[in-house]
Write a protein that holds these residues in place. Structure first.
Motif, short mmCIF file in Angstrom:
data_model
loop_
_atom_site.label_atom_id
_atom_site.label_comp_id
_atom_site.label_asym_id
_atom_site.label_seq_id
_atom_site.Cartn_x
_atom_site.Cartn_y
_atom_site.Cartn_z
N HIS A 60 0.79 -1.22 0.00
CA HIS A 60 0.00 0.00 0.00
C HIS A 60 0.83 1.30 0.00
O HIS A 60 0.64 2.19 -0.81
CB HIS A 60 -0.94 0.00 1.21
CG HIS A 60 -1.69 1.25 1.37
ND1 HIS A 60 -1.27 2.27 2.19
CD2 HIS A 60 -2.81 1.71 0.76
CE1 HIS A 60 -2.12 3.27 2.11
NE2 HIS A 60 -3.07 2.96 1.24
N HIS A 64 1.21 4.37 -3.06
CA HIS A 64 1.05 5.82 -2.95
C HIS A 64 2.33 6.54 -3.35
O HIS A 64 2.31 7.50 -4.11
CB HIS A 64 0.71 6.21 -1.50
CG HIS A 64 -0.74 6.06 -1.16
ND1 HIS A 64 -1.66 7.03 -1.46
CD2 HIS A 64 -1.42 5.07 -0.56
CE1 HIS A 64 -2.86 6.64 -1.03
NE2 HIS A 64 -2.75 5.45 -0.49
N CYS A 70 -4.56 5.65 -5.38
CA CYS A 70 -4.97 4.63 -4.40
C CYS A 70 -6.24 5.14 -3.73
O CYS A 70 -6.99 5.93 -4.31
CB CYS A 70 -3.85 4.38 -3.40
SG CYS A 70 -4.11 2.97 -2.33
N HIS A 71 -6.49 4.73 -2.50
CA HIS A 71 -7.76 5.06 -1.86
C HIS A 71 -7.83 6.55 -1.50
O HIS A 71 -6.82 7.23 -1.45
CB HIS A 71 -7.97 4.21 -0.62
CG HIS A 71 -7.14 4.61 0.55
ND1 HIS A 71 -5.83 4.26 0.69
CD2 HIS A 71 -7.42 5.38 1.62
CE1 HIS A 71 -5.35 4.75 1.81
NE2 HIS A 71 -6.28 5.44 2.39
#
Ligand SMILES: [Zn+2]
Lengths: 71, 287
Positions: A60, A64, A70-71
């Protein structure tokens, strides 16, 4: 570019002369893009393992930091 | 020969990934943690607002990996594998360039291909869609954001290849210097048109619908029903530092690939660069 090449040195040779070499190139590029996909894209916009988020969550921070959305 | 080049590219890439991981661990992780703290605080504030308004509160999903795992093993794996993949693609591009780019030395070509990788894979897409820390980015738009980013990457790489080809075509008529400038100009114009045509992330339909007209998805201050600010907007300094370090990490990665690969390629391809070319050997430039 002329400043980067010294006069008198031999230029680099062509080393992708045949089909076998081409196969190595295509195979390498394919595997590299697969890694690129799993680090940057999978389990976000599209996902090959359905809703499982393990790869996404594991890499994760690098996703980024390497510039991927990403989220 | 191609196998040996690819192996060296992989090696240079893994070293590059390792270095950028060390950089990320020291510089990026504090920023990422601040962004995550901001996000948690904001979620809590939003929850209070929702409760006050009588809206259902969404439960957060379970964490698959702890922050410690993500911030050490996770980012390390990601950076090193990414570096190795870029090193492999670098080697493929390098092999395709060999013998087709005039009288460049093996070492100089290494640095140029690495520069192309940095610009094509990262910097040019970054200009349109810069890297974002956690907390920036709406879950509803991930499909569009993912596709738009890949479109930028694809265009910047394809145009870069086209620009190199164009520069070589123009070289006979305009000379090295002017042909390079013309090709670079054509690249800038072409990628500029693509950037102008692609939407900015704040302008995606979902975002305009939910948040109104804003250029980006960077969180603005959270307001309650009276319009009073209950939680600040995303901290500008964290965003700037995160992006600066993101560029720096890629710069480290691609410079390392170019610099580590260069001497290996030199030894492999031009071991006798100082000895005279044997008579009767075919002219590699013409090939
Ligand atoms: Zn994320």
């Amino acid at each position: 570019m002329s400043s980067l090449s010294a006069p008198g040195t031999i230029a680099t040779p062509v080393v992708v002369p045949n089909a076998k070499a081409a196969l190595w190139l295509v195979g390498t590029a394919f595997l590299a893009l697969l890694v690129y996909y799993f680090i940057g894209v999978d389990q976000g916009a599209v996902s090959v393992f359905g809703n499982d988020m393990h790869i996404h969550e594991f890499v994760h921070d690098s996703r980024h930091f390497l510039g991927f959305p990403c989220h | 020969m191609e196998k040996r080049i690819i192996l060296r590219g992989l090696l240079a890439g893994a070293v590059a990934g390792l270095l950028s991981f060390v950089f990320a661990r020291i510089f990026a992780e504090p920023q990422i943690n601040q962004a995550i703290d901001y996000e948690s605080g904001r979620d809590a504030a939003q929850e209070l607002l929702d409760k006050a308004a009588g809206l259902p509160v969404e439960a957060a999903g379970p964490d698959l990996f702890s922050r410690t795992v993500q911030a050490n093993v996770g980012i390390g794996t990601g950076m090193i594998l990414f570096g190795a993949a870029m090193g492999a693609l670098f080697a493929v591009a390098y092999l395709l360039c060999l013998g087709r780019v005039g009288r460049l030395r093996a070492r100089s070509l290494s640095l140029l291909v690495a520069g192309g990788g940095f610009a094509g894979f990262y910097l040019v897409p970054f200009l349109k869609y810069p890297a974002n820390p956690p907390a920036i980015g709406h879950p509803d738009t991930i499909k569009e954001r993912g596709s738009l980013y890949l479109v930028m990457v694809l265009c910047s790489i394809v145009f870069l290849v086209a620009a190199v080809w164009l520069g070589q075509r123009l070289q006979a008529r305009f000379g090295n210097w002017n042909a390079t400038l013309l090709a670079a100009g054509a690249y800038a114009v072409a990628i500029g048109i693509v950037m102008a045509l692609l939407p900015s992330l704040g302008q995606l339909a979902d975002n305009v619908h939910t948040f109104g007209n804003h250029p980006t998805e960077t969180p603005l201050p959270l307001e309650n029903s009276q319009g009073a600010i209950v939680y600040p907007g995303f901290p500008a300094d964290v965003l700037f530092s995160f992006r600066l370090y993101s560029v720096a990490a890629q710069l480290i990665m691609w410079s390392t690939i170019g610099l580590v690969f260069a001497p290996m390629a030199q030894r492999l391809l031009q071991p006798t660069a100082k000895s005279p070319v044997p008579a009767g050997s075919p002219d590699p430039v013409a090939a």
